[in-house]
Design an enzyme around this catalytic site. Sequence first.
Site, short mmCIF file in Angstrom:
data_model
loop_
_atom_site.label_atom_id
_atom_site.label_comp_id
_atom_site.label_asym_id
_atom_site.label_seq_id
_atom_site.Cartn_x
_atom_site.Cartn_y
_atom_site.Cartn_z
N LYS A 121 -4.04 -6.96 -58.23
CA LYS A 121 -5.46 -7.15 -57.96
C LYS A 121 -6.26 -5.89 -58.28
O LYS A 121 -7.32 -5.95 -58.93
CB LYS A 121 -5.69 -7.54 -56.50
CG LYS A 121 -7.17 -7.74 -56.16
CD LYS A 121 -7.40 -7.69 -54.68
CE LYS A 121 -8.87 -7.47 -54.38
NZ LYS A 121 -9.13 -7.21 -52.95
N ASP A 139 -9.48 -12.21 -54.40
CA ASP A 139 -9.42 -11.69 -53.03
C ASP A 139 -9.47 -12.86 -52.06
O ASP A 139 -9.39 -14.03 -52.46
CB ASP A 139 -10.55 -10.69 -52.79
CG ASP A 139 -11.92 -11.35 -52.73
OD1 ASP A 139 -12.02 -12.55 -53.06
OD2 ASP A 139 -12.89 -10.68 -52.34
#
Length: 219
Positions: A121, A139
């Site tokens: 990420k 997220d």
Amino acid sequence: MTKQERKTFVINTLKKIYPEIPIPLDHRDAYTLLIAVLLSAQCTDVRVNQITPILFAKADNPYDMVKLSIEEIKEIIKPCGLSPMKSKGIHSLSEILIEKHNGQVPQSFEALEALPAVGHKTASVVMSQAFGVPAFPVDTHIHRLMYRWNLSDGKNVVQTEKDAKAIFPKELWNDLHLQIIWYGREYSPARGWDLEKDIITKTIGRKSVIDEYYKKTSR
């Protein structure tokens, strides 16, 4: 609505709400963005933006960062949480950037994910926001909304990212992931959710999610 129609509705609605897309984390370059994203793990962006000016006043590049001790870094970033792990990661990755990358943040997923404390990420955020490479960092907001909008049944962020990339045009990934984050915060939060204000979920949302919402609010 078909999935194609839901996708189009999401794209068009988000574009109307967020024609200009602010970047959540304050930064000046790829390195300061990398550090800010690392600090944001289990910490709000607001808190990170309060701490990074203090840290970057002392060290806003890997050469100055390695001059600080891990303990010094830890004390500065303590309000962000997980400071023992994050301080070691910041110091170690700064050393590697100097040793292997001439002090520059590498522009590849593989090289970024090889750095200490940098996961997929974080690498995706840096690639998209610092270098303009198409990526779709997922997220908790995006994971939640992709499910609410019946665009993904992903049980984890890995599957949700695959679904998002399959659904949305690649040229929109970098804008969309930010637009969805802002929308999730402002209109479709996990707590204190008001479906009447959440036009996207109210219009295209998963029936079971909407039914559950009304069931809870009618008690």
